[in-house]
Design an enzyme around this catalytic site. Structure first.
Site, short mmCIF file in Angstrom:
data_model
loop_
_atom_site.label_atom_id
_atom_site.label_comp_id
_atom_site.label_asym_id
_atom_site.label_seq_id
_atom_site.Cartn_x
_atom_site.Cartn_y
_atom_site.Cartn_z
CG ASN A 9 -1.78 62.33 34.06
OD1 ASN A 9 -2.35 61.37 34.57
ND2 ASN A 9 -1.77 62.54 32.76
CE LYS A 11 1.23 60.76 31.47
NZ LYS A 11 2.06 60.93 30.29
CG HIS A 95 -3.15 63.19 28.67
ND1 HIS A 95 -2.38 62.38 27.86
CD2 HIS A 95 -2.30 63.79 29.53
CE1 HIS A 95 -1.11 62.49 28.24
NE2 HIS A 95 -1.04 63.34 29.25
CD GLU A 97 -0.25 59.46 27.86
OE1 GLU A 97 -0.91 59.22 28.89
OE2 GLU A 97 0.94 59.85 27.88
CD GLU A 164 0.37 67.17 29.25
OE1 GLU A 164 0.97 67.11 30.31
OE2 GLU A 164 -0.32 66.24 28.80
N GLY A 170 7.00 62.12 28.14
CA GLY A 170 7.65 60.86 28.48
C GLY A 170 8.91 60.59 27.67
CB SER A 209 10.22 65.69 29.55
OG SER A 209 9.93 64.53 28.80
P1 13P Z 1 5.81 63.24 31.49
O1 13P Z 1 5.99 64.28 32.58
O2 13P Z 1 6.07 61.85 31.96
O3 13P Z 1 6.52 63.63 30.25
O4 13P Z 1 4.23 63.25 31.13
C1 13P Z 1 3.62 64.46 30.85
C2 13P Z 1 2.15 64.24 30.80
O5 13P Z 1 1.64 63.64 29.87
C3 13P Z 1 1.35 64.76 31.92
O6 13P Z 1 0.00 64.70 31.61
#
Ligand code: 13P
Length: 247
Positions: A9, A11, A95, A97, A164, A170, A209
């Protein structure tokens, strides 16, 4: 058996040129991979360029989001048919976010999941608890609600779940394999309640992560069938290492 799926992803990262440069280096590293599904979700602006570059490779294309209407006066939104037109076969929906910053509710997400499935898109449906929810002992009730509401009226075909935990996204703080497996097992129980035996074929990815250092241990857990990766998917060698995790 469930075929592992490792998904990137990206983003809000990478211009068209950066996406092409990534694929130039990445594809040779994974072109022989057959036993793992590889999915990349670039930003919308790079979908077309990535679609042209991954033809005849094992890489499949995902959208990071999608609107639930098929066309019309929805400035700034992207319809499911626009995604299938660009050879997307997957859509990431729900997601954290999107839920957190863009107000996407269980009800909105349920509409999106239904429409995506009606277009034949495989849905990577994201769920996960916040740190406050975990500390308040609400992890399982949050996961149960997100599964039940998000998948209401939806069949088991073409569904992938991504667990997640928001506190692990992150942050460099991965869930321990024990925490991840416990959540994945719980999710599979909820899927069994909804779908019976078909739940054993649904892939549940872990996200938060994930790195080349921790992927192998995560993938050894019984109910972890893959990973949804943000930061560590942005570099070709790092993402290729994740795809080629040690079995
Ligand atoms: P990270 O791998 O950067 O922690 O992000 C995870 C994520 O949100 C994947 O959709």
């Amino acid at each position: 058996m469930r075929k592992p799926l490792i998904a990137a992803n990206w983003k809000m990262n990478k211009t068209v040129g950066e996406a092409e440069a990534f694929l130039h280096d990445f594809i040779p590293l994974v072109k022989e991979v057959r036993d793992t599904d590889i999915v990349i979700a670039p930003p919308f602006t790079a979908l077309s360029a990535v679609a042209s570059r991954i033809k005849e490779t094992p890489v499949q294309l995902a959208a990071q989001n999608m609107f639930y209407e098929e066309k019309g006066a929805y400035t700034g939104e992207i319809a499911p048919g626009m995604l299938t037109d660009l050879c997307c076969t997957y859509a990431i929906l729900g997601h954290s976010e999107r839920r957190q910053y863009f107000g996407e509710t269980d009800e909105i997400l349920n509409r999106k999941v239904k429409v995506a499935r009606s277009y034949g898109l495989t849905v990577i449906f994201c769920i996960g608890e916040s740190l406050e929810e975990r500390e308040a002992g609400q992890t399982f009730s949050v996961l149960q609600r997100e599964v039940q509401e998000g998948l209401k009226g939806v069949g088991p075909e073409g569904i992938v779940i991504a667990y997640e935990p928001i506190w692990a996204i992150g942050t460099g703080k991965t869930a321990t394999t024990g925490q991840a497996q416990e959540a994945h097992r719980f999710i599979r129980e909820k899927l069994s309640a909804l779908y019976g035996d078909a739940a054993s074929s649904i892939r549940i990815l872990y996200g938060g992560s994930v790195t080349p250092e921790n992927i192998d241990a995560l993938m050894k857990c019984a109910d972890i069938d893959g990973a949804l990766v943000g930061g560590a998917s942005l570099k070709p060698d790092s993402f290729a290492r994740l795809v080629n995790f040690t079995r």
